[in-house]
Design a protein around this motif. Structure first.
Motif, PDB file in Angstrom:
ATOM      1  N   UNK A  53       1.256  -1.296  -0.207  1.00  0.00           N
ATOM      2  CA  UNK A  53      -0.153   0.080   0.099  1.00  0.00           C
ATOM      3  C   UNK A  53       1.141   1.344  -0.065  1.00  0.00           C
ATOM      4  N   UNK A  54       1.612   0.961   0.575  1.00  0.00           N
ATOM      5  CA  UNK A  54       2.994   2.431   0.825  1.00  0.00           C
ATOM      6  C   UNK A  54       3.519   2.978  -0.015  1.00  0.00           C
ATOM      7  N   UNK A  55       3.928   2.039  -1.159  1.00  0.00           N
ATOM      8  CA  UNK A  55       4.631   2.201  -2.485  1.00  0.00           C
ATOM      9  C   UNK A  55       3.342   2.426  -3.054  1.00  0.00           C
ATOM     10  N   UNK A  67       5.977   7.515   2.355  1.00  0.00           N
ATOM     11  CA  UNK A  67       5.189   5.919   3.186  1.00  0.00           C
ATOM     12  C   UNK A  67       6.798   5.417   3.168  1.00  0.00           C
ATOM     13  N   UNK A  68       6.656   4.342   4.629  1.00  0.00           N
ATOM     14  CA  UNK A  68       7.921   3.525   5.195  1.00  0.00           C
ATOM     15  C   UNK A  68       7.251   2.645   4.515  1.00  0.00           C
ATOM     16  N   UNK A  69       8.141   2.154   3.936  1.00  0.00           N
ATOM     17  CA  UNK A  69       7.939   0.453   3.206  1.00  0.00           C
ATOM     18  C   UNK A  69       9.151  -0.445   3.891  1.00  0.00           C
ATOM     19  N   UNK A 238      -5.810  -3.635 -12.627  1.00  0.00           N
ATOM     20  CA  UNK A 238      -4.926  -4.642 -12.080  1.00  0.00           C
ATOM     21  C   UNK A 238      -3.107  -4.623 -12.330  1.00  0.00           C
ATOM     22  N   UNK A 239      -2.638  -4.883 -11.419  1.00  0.00           N
ATOM     23  CA  UNK A 239      -0.560  -4.301 -11.572  1.00  0.00           C
ATOM     24  C   UNK A 239      -0.595  -5.945 -11.542  1.00  0.00           C
ATOM     25  N   UNK A 240       0.579  -5.712 -12.320  1.00  0.00           N
ATOM     26  CA  UNK A 240       1.599  -7.325 -12.764  1.00  0.00           C
ATOM     27  C   UNK A 240       2.607  -6.393 -11.567  1.00  0.00           C
ATOM     28  N   UNK A 241       3.485  -7.939 -10.988  1.00  0.00           N
ATOM     29  CA  UNK A 241       4.622  -7.150 -10.276  1.00  0.00           C
ATOM     30  C   UNK A 241       5.120  -5.897 -11.130  1.00  0.00           C
ATOM     31  N   UNK A 242       6.207  -5.289  -9.229  1.00  0.00           N
ATOM     32  CA  UNK A 242       7.129  -4.289 -10.225  1.00  0.00           C
ATOM     33  C   UNK A 242       8.190  -4.797 -10.418  1.00  0.00           C
ATOM     34  N   UNK A 243       9.037  -5.779  -9.820  1.00  0.00           N
ATOM     35  CA  UNK A 243       9.986  -6.358 -10.145  1.00  0.00           C
ATOM     36  C   UNK A 243      10.080  -8.019  -9.605  1.00  0.00           C
ATOM     37  N   UNK A 244      11.903  -7.965  -9.826  1.00  0.00           N
ATOM     38  CA  UNK A 244      11.537  -9.354  -9.703  1.00  0.00           C
ATOM     39  C   UNK A 244      11.760  -9.605  -8.269  1.00  0.00           C
ATOM     40  N   UNK A 245      11.264 -11.443  -7.660  1.00  0.00           N
ATOM     41  CA  UNK A 245      11.049 -11.385  -6.291  1.00  0.00           C
ATOM     42  C   UNK A 245      12.286 -10.782  -5.185  1.00  0.00           C
ATOM     43  N   UNK A 246      13.850 -10.708  -6.077  1.00  0.00           N
ATOM     44  CA  UNK A 246      15.261 -10.729  -5.398  1.00  0.00           C
ATOM     45  C   UNK A 246      14.638  -9.091  -5.014  1.00  0.00           C
ATOM     46  N   UNK A 247      14.567  -8.066  -6.650  1.00  0.00           N
ATOM     47  CA  UNK A 247      14.437  -6.695  -6.321  1.00  0.00           C
ATOM     48  C   UNK A 247      13.511  -6.064  -5.237  1.00  0.00           C
ATOM     49  N   UNK A 248      12.297  -6.525  -5.072  1.00  0.00           N
ATOM     50  CA  UNK A 248      11.344  -6.086  -4.856  1.00  0.00           C
ATOM     51  C   UNK A 248      12.105  -6.172  -2.760  1.00  0.00           C
ATOM     52  N   UNK A 249      12.707  -6.694  -2.941  1.00  0.00           N
ATOM     53  CA  UNK A 249      13.805  -5.445  -1.446  1.00  0.00           C
ATOM     54  C   UNK A 249      13.793  -4.269  -1.054  1.00  0.00           C
ATOM     55  N   UNK A 251      12.903  -1.662  -3.695  1.00  0.00           N
ATOM     56  CA  UNK A 251      11.486  -1.068  -4.309  1.00  0.00           C
ATOM     57  C   UNK A 251      11.957   0.453  -4.237  1.00  0.00           C
ATOM     58  N   UNK A 252      12.689   0.931  -3.354  1.00  0.00           N
ATOM     59  CA  UNK A 252      12.876   2.558  -3.611  1.00  0.00           C
ATOM     60  C   UNK A 252      14.231   2.936  -4.006  1.00  0.00           C
TER      61      UNK A 252
END
Length: 457
Positions: A53-55, A67-69, A238-249, A251-252
């Motif tokens: 939500x914050x992203x 907003x804090x992720x 509807x949104x696909x994933x913004x990035x690979x699982x590795x990069x989700x950590x 995002x900022x």
């Protein structure tokens, strides 16, 4: 305060969720809101914790950070956080983003507290974004049980009982925001019965009521029915994933080029839709809510919740009108005094001149009051304003007379010095002295009549 004057480097906590479950409006955030005299477009986001939500709100703010992720399974946002920004499309409005504590946090274990956070998000916003993961299915709808509890958490009328099912849902609609469902990490094809559908059609299909009259079907239909009734204005993205699982950590830290195109395209549409179509927050009657009014609404609702009451929308609007109308009256009187001070130089030559300026200043002050005041108490406050302006007019007239009297007395005292000196020296106690005395007095009278700025005395 104009939109460009809203200076917030980052979000502030508006409503703190304390460990014991009590909700507290933070004075720093409320004080900042109180300075915003523009209408506010309030976008709140709700949803299960750790769903991004914050992203999403940071993207609406046009920022990468704010907003804090969090990169773990632990919920980060506590309470309701606020970020006031210049509206990207409307110079006459301020954009207020509200990021809420994630629902269903296993570390909290208090569903009632979750329900109040959800209810406050609805009560304070003009657009509500519900954020979920995966697909809209029965399991997702069941997790939205907070919608079905709204009739227990909010009432529209000031009766002793909360709103019941038999009451018209349109009463709620007058107060409720537009509804947007953001479906995250959506990887399926938007296809129903072999036909490609839009995001909105996908949502409406998911909200179709199941046929039947069994208790199980009624239970399944309840969240669908509530969403359809309470939020007639609905939209879906509807949104696909913004990035690979590795990069989700991280995002900022990611640049736009590092994000997936199938995420960026709907995100751009999502932001543009909210920026262009989200309306200013209003209360019944069409009165636009300013930042100051939003702060007072938050205090009113939180006060009711903490006292164990069900927040009443009608009472909140009445209380808000009282506060605003009292402030409008103070502003009008301040305007009157400022304009009189700028336009009137006491003493005036005639009473008509003074009353003419008073009438002009009175019209401007009354116009300022009517531009801000609203609700059923307008007449009461307008009558009080008229009475106070009448009192101030009378006071102004007395001051005008007093200043004129002092000015005239001082002028006569100054002009008569030579005459009094002649009397003291006996210059008029000689043959022909009386005639000289009369001539001197006549000379003084003529000088006095020609002296400007004496006023009405």
């Amino acid at each position: 305060m104009a939109s460009k004057d809203v200076l917030m480097a980052g979000p502030l906590c508006l409503i703190e969720n304390q460990p014991d479950g009590e909700l507290v409006v933070q004075e720093e955030a409320a004080g900042l809101l109180a300075q915003i005299r523009q209408p506010v477009v309030v976008v709140a986001i709700v949803g299960l914790y750790r769903t991004g939500k914050s992203y999403l709100m940071n993207r609406l703010a046009g920022k990468r950070k704010g907003f804090c992720l969090g990169a773990t399974v632990q919920g980060m946002t506590k309470g309701i956080w606020m970020w006031c920004l210049p509206h990207p499309k409307r110079a006459d409005c301020t954009l207020v983003l509200l990021d809420t504590e994630g629902l269903g946090d296993v570390g909290k274990g208090d569903t009632q507290n979750d329900a109040w956070i959800f209810a406050l998000s609805i009560l304070l916003s003009s657009t509500l974004v519900y954020n979920s993961m995966g697909t809209i299915d029965q399991n997702t709808l069941e997790k939205l049980q907070y919608v079905t509890e709204l009739t227990k958490k909010i009432r529209t009328k000031s009766s002793m009982k909360p709103l019941r099912e038999e009451e018209n849902a349109s009463e709620f609609v007058r107060f409720f925001p537009a509804f947007i469902w953001a479906v995250r990490d959506f990887t399926l094809e938007l296809e129903i019965d072999g036909r490609l559908v839009s995001d909105d059609e996908y949502l409406e299909n998911a909200l179709k009521l199941q046929k039947g009259d069994t208790e199980q079907i009624k239970k399944c239909n309840m969240p669908r029915l509530c969403i359809r009734q309470f939020f007639p204005s609905r939209k879906c993205f509807t949104f696909d994933r913004p990035a690979s699982k590795k990069n989700l950590r991280r995002l900022e830290e990611l640049e736009e080029d590092d994000l997936e195109e199938e995420f960026l395209k709907p995100m751009a549409r999502f932001c543009q839709h909210i920026w262009k179509t989200s309306k200013p927050k209003t209360v019944p009657g069409g009165q636009a809510v300013t930042g100051a009014m939003l702060a007072n609404l938050a205090k009113t609702y939180v006060g009711a919740i903490n006292s164990g009451q069900v927040p009443c929308l009608e009472n909140a609007v009445l209380a808000l009108a009282e506060i605003e109308n009292a402030a409008a009256m103070r502003e009008a009187l301040s305007c009157y005094e400022e304009q009189v001070g700028n336009r009137v130089k006491l003493p005036t030559c005639t009473m008509e001149e003074l009353l003419g300026v008073h009438a002009e200043c009175e019209r401007e002050a009354t116009g300022l009051f009517l531009a801000r005041a609203f609700g059923v108490s307008i007449k009461e406050f307008q009558e009080a304003l008229e009475e106070e302006l009448k009192r101030r007019k009378e006071e102004l007239c007395k001051r005008n007379e007093q200043v004129s009297f002092v000015r005239c007395s001082a002028a006569l005292l100054d002009l008569s010095q030579e005459l009094e000196e002649g009397i003291r020296l006996g210059l008029f106690s000689v043959p022909g002295g009386y005639r000289q005395f009369l001539e001197k007095r006549h000379e003084i009278e003529e000088k006095y009549r020609l002296l400007p700025g004496k006023g009405i005395q």
